[in-house]
Design a protein around this motif. Structure first.
Motif, PDB file in Angstrom:
ATOM      1  N   GLU A 128       2.431   1.665   3.387  1.00  0.00           N
ATOM      2  CA  GLU A 128       3.553   0.748   3.618  1.00  0.00           C
ATOM      3  C   GLU A 128       4.805   1.215   2.885  1.00  0.00           C
TER       4      GLU A 128
ATOM      5  N   THR B  66       0.846  -1.182   0.000  1.00  0.00           N
ATOM      6  CA  THR B  66       0.000   0.000   0.000  1.00  0.00           C
ATOM      7  C   THR B  66       0.894   1.249   0.000  1.00  0.00           C
ATOM      8  N   GLN B  67       0.301   2.393  -0.297  1.00  0.00           N
ATOM      9  CA  GLN B  67       1.075   3.630  -0.275  1.00  0.00           C
ATOM     10  C   GLN B  67       1.609   3.908   1.122  1.00  0.00           C
TER      11      GLN B  67
END
Length: 305
Positions: free
Chosen positions: A297, A294-295
């Motif tokens: 992460e 994800t962004q």
């Protein structure tokens, strides 16, 4: 279904894991490059034996007190299925031709390194069960005469076995002061004792891009400090970060590479990806699906991506 066979399967899988854990602690150069295979070896070894066609045939053959023609035939078919479902068996890598090719009816293929390590842990499990970790060397000396291993595969197998033997010898000296003392797991642990009986890996603390503490470790466990993040650097330079929930159970792993398997990790620019850890109702790890980061992460782990 029999209690005896269930117990055998559980014990065998546990001993395969014990062997792999020993390698991780004592010979990390052997296991550093088997990131994805580590999960297979420790938590999914021989899963096909749970399939009905394998389970029932094995149970009847070994624990049914009956070796009738049908029982033997069913067992042989189950064993053949098992070999073709599990690439950690050397028989899996023998290609039988329809016709003679270059004077041969078969071709012996090289085994990938991950499966070689799992195969050795599979063999060694019986030594752990019997309490004599040296037993594998006599077993291999006898059975290797009949194994059809490709040249590099055989060389790798024997190199790993030599490393295991040399390390066991050195640990015997460290433990008892006498080389060649044949104590096994019943007479004492085959590794140095530290910290009230636990083997302790050296740890150092780092920080990720979000400023969170990262504990550097040499081996990944499914349990750890609650709400912590650990990091291991593989021999090939790849890094894995492991996330633990409030109960100390691993829930996620983030990797900055594809572990040398781009087909299985077609994510990001360099194969960076995450694995979510899924547990069944009994608390056993049952899956480890891969996905894109994800962004959030990516931002938190921008220091190593």
């Amino acid at each position: 279904m029999s209690f005896q066979y269930d117990q055998y399967l559980a014990n065998h899988r546990a001993n395969v894991k014990r062997g792999f854990d020993w390698l991780c602690e004592n010979l990390p150069d052997v296991t550093n490059d088997v990131s994805d295979a580590a999960w297979q070896i420790e938590f999914a070894h021989d899963k096909s034996k749970d399939e009905e066609d394998e389970y029932n045939a094995y149970d009847a053959y070994f624990y049914g007190n009956n070796r009738s023609y049908k029982v033997v035939q069913d067992y042989q078919r189950a064993w053949l299925s098992h070999i073709h479902r599990n690439p950690h068996h050397w028989q899996y890598w023998i290609l039988i031709h329809d016709d003679m090719e270059n004077g041969e009816l078969e071709t012996i293929l090289e085994m990938p390194y991950d499966y070689i390590v799992e195969m050795i842990c599979d063999w060694w499990a019986f030594s752990w069960a019997n309490g004599s970790l040296y037993e594998i060397f006599n077993w291999y000396a006898e059975h290797s005469k009949f194994m059809k291993l490709a040249p590099r595969t055989r060389e790798t197998v024997e190199d790993i076995l030599d490393k295991i033997k040399n390390r066991l010898d050195s640990l015997e000296i460290e433990h008892s002061g006498v080389k060649g003392m044949k104590w096994g797991v019943r007479n004492g642990p085959p590794y140095p004792i530290k910290d009230n009986g636990r083997v302790v890996s050296q740890k150092s603390t780092l920080k990720n891009a979000a400023g969170k503490d990262i504990i550097s470790v040499t081996h990944v466990e499914l349990t750890g400090t609650p709400n912590s993040i650990t990091q291991i650097q593989r021999k090939n330079g790849g890094i894995d970060r492991n996330y633990y929930d409030g109960n100390g159970r691993q829930i996620k792993q983030i990797s900055n590479n594809d572990h040398g398997q781009p087909q299985r990790h077609p994510y990001g620019k360099n194969g960076e990806h995450a694995h979510d850890y899924v547990y069944d109702e009994t608390g056993e790890l049952c899956d480890r699906p891969a996905r894109e980061l994800t962004q959030k992460e990516r931002k938190e782990n921008g220091d190593f991506l």
